[in-house]
Enzyme design. Structure first.
Site, PDB file in Angstrom:
ATOM      1  N   HIS A 176       0.846  -1.193   0.000  1.00  0.00           N
ATOM      2  CA  HIS A 176       0.000   0.000   0.000  1.00  0.00           C
ATOM      3  C   HIS A 176       0.879   1.240   0.000  1.00  0.00           C
ATOM      4  O   HIS A 176       1.866   1.309   0.733  1.00  0.00           O
ATOM      5  CB  HIS A 176      -0.907   0.039   1.234  1.00  0.00           C
ATOM      6  CG  HIS A 176      -1.798   1.242   1.268  1.00  0.00           C
ATOM      7  ND1 HIS A 176      -3.055   1.257   0.703  1.00  0.00           N
ATOM      8  CD2 HIS A 176      -1.610   2.483   1.779  1.00  0.00           C
ATOM      9  CE1 HIS A 176      -3.595   2.457   0.865  1.00  0.00           C
ATOM     10  NE2 HIS A 176      -2.738   3.216   1.510  1.00  0.00           N
ATOM     11  N   ASP A 224     -15.946   0.996   6.063  1.00  0.00           N
ATOM     12  CA  ASP A 224     -14.898   1.888   5.580  1.00  0.00           C
ATOM     13  C   ASP A 224     -15.403   2.772   4.446  1.00  0.00           C
ATOM     14  O   ASP A 224     -15.037   3.947   4.364  1.00  0.00           O
ATOM     15  CB  ASP A 224     -13.684   1.083   5.113  1.00  0.00           C
ATOM     16  CG  ASP A 224     -12.613   1.975   4.508  1.00  0.00           C
ATOM     17  OD1 ASP A 224     -12.067   2.820   5.231  1.00  0.00           O
ATOM     18  OD2 ASP A 224     -12.347   1.835   3.297  1.00  0.00           O
ATOM     19  N   ARG A 258     -15.421  11.298   5.723  1.00  0.00           N
ATOM     20  CA  ARG A 258     -14.183  11.998   6.095  1.00  0.00           C
ATOM     21  C   ARG A 258     -13.860  13.084   5.084  1.00  0.00           C
ATOM     22  O   ARG A 258     -13.387  14.170   5.439  1.00  0.00           O
ATOM     23  CB  ARG A 258     -13.019  11.008   6.177  1.00  0.00           C
ATOM     24  CG  ARG A 258     -12.989  10.168   7.449  1.00  0.00           C
ATOM     25  CD  ARG A 258     -12.040   8.997   7.309  1.00  0.00           C
ATOM     26  NE  ARG A 258     -10.701   9.416   6.969  1.00  0.00           N
ATOM     27  CZ  ARG A 258      -9.815   8.644   6.334  1.00  0.00           C
ATOM     28  NH1 ARG A 258     -10.144   7.426   5.952  1.00  0.00           N
ATOM     29  NH2 ARG A 258      -8.615   9.110   6.064  1.00  0.00           N
ATOM     30  N   SER A 266      -8.635   2.818   8.132  1.00  0.00           N
ATOM     31  CA  SER A 266      -9.134   2.708   6.759  1.00  0.00           C
ATOM     32  C   SER A 266      -8.228   1.807   5.923  1.00  0.00           C
ATOM     33  O   SER A 266      -8.701   0.925   5.198  1.00  0.00           O
ATOM     34  CB  SER A 266      -9.228   4.099   6.125  1.00  0.00           C
ATOM     35  OG  SER A 266      -9.645   4.021   4.777  1.00  0.00           O
ATOM     36  N   LYS A 312      -9.105  -2.998   5.337  1.00  0.00           N
ATOM     37  CA  LYS A 312      -9.183  -3.686   4.039  1.00  0.00           C
ATOM     38  C   LYS A 312      -8.104  -4.760   3.930  1.00  0.00           C
ATOM     39  O   LYS A 312      -8.347  -5.848   3.392  1.00  0.00           O
ATOM     40  CB  LYS A 312      -9.049  -2.665   2.907  1.00  0.00           C
ATOM     41  CG  LYS A 312     -10.197  -1.673   2.835  1.00  0.00           C
ATOM     42  CD  LYS A 312     -10.135  -0.804   1.611  1.00  0.00           C
ATOM     43  CE  LYS A 312      -9.079   0.286   1.682  1.00  0.00           C
ATOM     44  NZ  LYS A 312      -9.457   1.379   2.580  1.00  0.00           N
TER      45      LYS A 312
END
Length: 485
Positions: A87, A166, A173, A188, A192
């Site tokens: 990520h 989420d 947000r 967040s 996942k």
């Protein structure tokens, strides 16, 4: 109804700076998924968390509750230990995932990469791949498993079944000015990843003018939070800190970044892109036991790029995700003209020339990204269409000598680049009378779980090494907006 009735009390408790218990956080998340929590209440809780923060245990509880709000992915037992993902917090020119996922699969990993779309000045991995005609990012969990069995990797968007809490919180947000809360960012991202049932995850946390985190200290705090929560969720987590004041690579924009990723998959491409791909991949191969060290992992990744096995895996991934076989073949092995035929090219390629002579100190990423965004490469809100053909090519690099009138940037667009835009682009080129005293360093820190290792700074000439323990930080929120991708 009980969860709804107690929600104002929970909001008040967090508003007044008190710690929420795990059961209270679970109740809040249930209210989101069951529809009993009103949007105003959810927004109020988000703001209370943004202003008052959460400790590490609260952040972990929120992550677990969000992950449990939907379906978790299931994999064969034989894949245990080899399921990995990466990520990035987002950057300009960041096409690492397009290269890393197939390279890891070529090394024996299974890579169920769940990525995001661009919002604001950074491009999303899904947007880049959708520049390829026919590419499908919406795979079901069953289709993901089939792709991993046949190819070893897939790059997809978040499904409706995965972490529904989420999706609600992320959208709110954005409209409640709470995107920069470190606990909310952590939950967040990792909810996942927890639902993916990974063995190992590497996080590329960027800092600088064009990044989520404005300073390396901010990035370090976020990285430590992410790595600690990973360890508590039961999978290996690591993070590298990388600067994002200059673009990554030399091509920006969706189609152009696909082309540069293909160069890297052919064993070529810009050195900074290859270095980051091999560094992240080497760390993952070491973490999941397919390499004895990060150095060996980097060598294995490099060999996959140089041998063509990563390119073959990328081609197979394109086909399993909907791209016609002949089109995938042209894109991966065709001439430059054939690749442009597949992706399409902007109607205008305009070169900007240096207004004066000097040495290139740096090329600032943020002004380039903002102008390309206005030309159609980005979106203002989720659902906006984008122009995949818009982009730019850097014709020079830091440390290079330019004379007045030398071309330094080629902009691909379909009209709309006005004098104001050209002026903004020219401002991104930073020249000095003397050459830089040293070449630009790609400085990183590698952060591993506390108790196993600490963080250590390395330059682009060095490999990440294993350090010793550091205490976990507090959770102040970074100032820049959060980007999932």
């Amino acid at each position: 109804m009980a969860a709804q009735a107690s929600l104002p009390a929970l909001i008040r408790k967090k508003r007044d700076g008190h710690r929420l218990e795990e059961a209270e956080i679970q109740s809040f998340v249930r209210g989101i998924t069951q529809g009993t929590a009103q949007q105003g209440q959810i927004g109020a809780m988000l703001m209370a968390i943004r202003l008052r923060g959460m400790d590490m245990c609260e952040t972990l509880a929120l992550t677990r509750a969000m992950a449990a709000s939907g379906r978790a992915l299931a994999w064969p037992q034989a894949w245990h230990g080899r399921l990995v993902d990466k990520h990035s917090t987002g950057g300009v020119g960041d096409k690492v995932s397009l290269v890393l996922a197939p390279a890891l699969a070529a090394c024996g990993c299974k890579v169920p990469m769940i990525s995001g779309r661009g919002l604001g000045h950074t491009g999303g991995t899904l947007d880049k791949l959708e520049a390829v005609p026919g590419f499908r990012v919406g795979l079901s969990p069953e289709e993901m498993r089939d792709a991993l069995e046949r190819v070893g990797c897939c790059i997809v968007g978040q499904s409706e079944e995965l972490c529904p809490a989420d999706r609600v919180l992320y959208a709110l947000r954005d409209v409640t000015a709470t995107v920069d809360s470190l606990p909310l960012i952590t939950a967040s991202i990792l909810s996942k990843k927890a639902a993916e049932r990974l063995s190992a995850l590497v996080l590329d946390v960027k800092y600088g003018d064009a990044a989520l985190c404005p300073t390396r200290d901010n990035a370090r705090q976020l990285a430590r939070s992410l790595v600690w929560v990973c360890s508590q969720l039961g999978f290996q987590g690591s993070a590298v800190l990388t600067p994002m004041s200059q673009p990554l690579g030399r091509r920006l924009g969706h189609s152009l970044e696909v082309l540069e990723a293909l160069e890297a998959l052919h064993g070529r491409g810009p050195p900074d892109l290859r270095h980051l791909v091999t560094m992240l991949g080497g760390l993952l191969l070491w973490q999941c036991g397919l390499a004895r060290s990060t150095e060996q992992g980097q060598q294995l990744l490099g060999s996959a790029l140089d041998s063509g096995s990563a390119l073959a895996t990328f081609k197979a991934m394109l086909e399993v995700q909907g791209v016609a076989s002949n089109m995938a073949q042209l894109l991966c092995t065709g001439t430059p003209a054939q690749r442009w035929q597949v992706l399409g090219q902007a109607s205008i390629q305009e070169e900007l020339k240096a207004l004066q002579g000097g040495w290139v100190q740096q090329i600032e990423a943020l002004p380039l990204a903002h102008v390309l965004h206005r030309l159609g490469a980005g979106r203002e809100r989720a659902g906006d269409s984008i122009n995949h053909r818009v982009g730019a090519e850097l014709l020079v690099t830091a440390g290079q000598r330019l004379e007045e009138g030398d071309a330094w940037l080629r902009v691909h667009h379909d009209g709309g680049l006005d004098e104001e835009g050209r002026k903004a682009l020219q401002a991104a080129l930073c020249l000095t009378p003397e050459p830089p005293s040293s070449p630009p360093e790609f400085i990183t820190e590698t952060i591993l779980p506390t108790g196993e290792s600490a963080a250590r700074m390395v330059t682009c000439a060095l490999n990440p090494t294993l350090p010793a323990a550091l205490p976990l930080p507090a959770l102040p929120a970074p100032r820049a907006p959060a980007l999932d991708g």
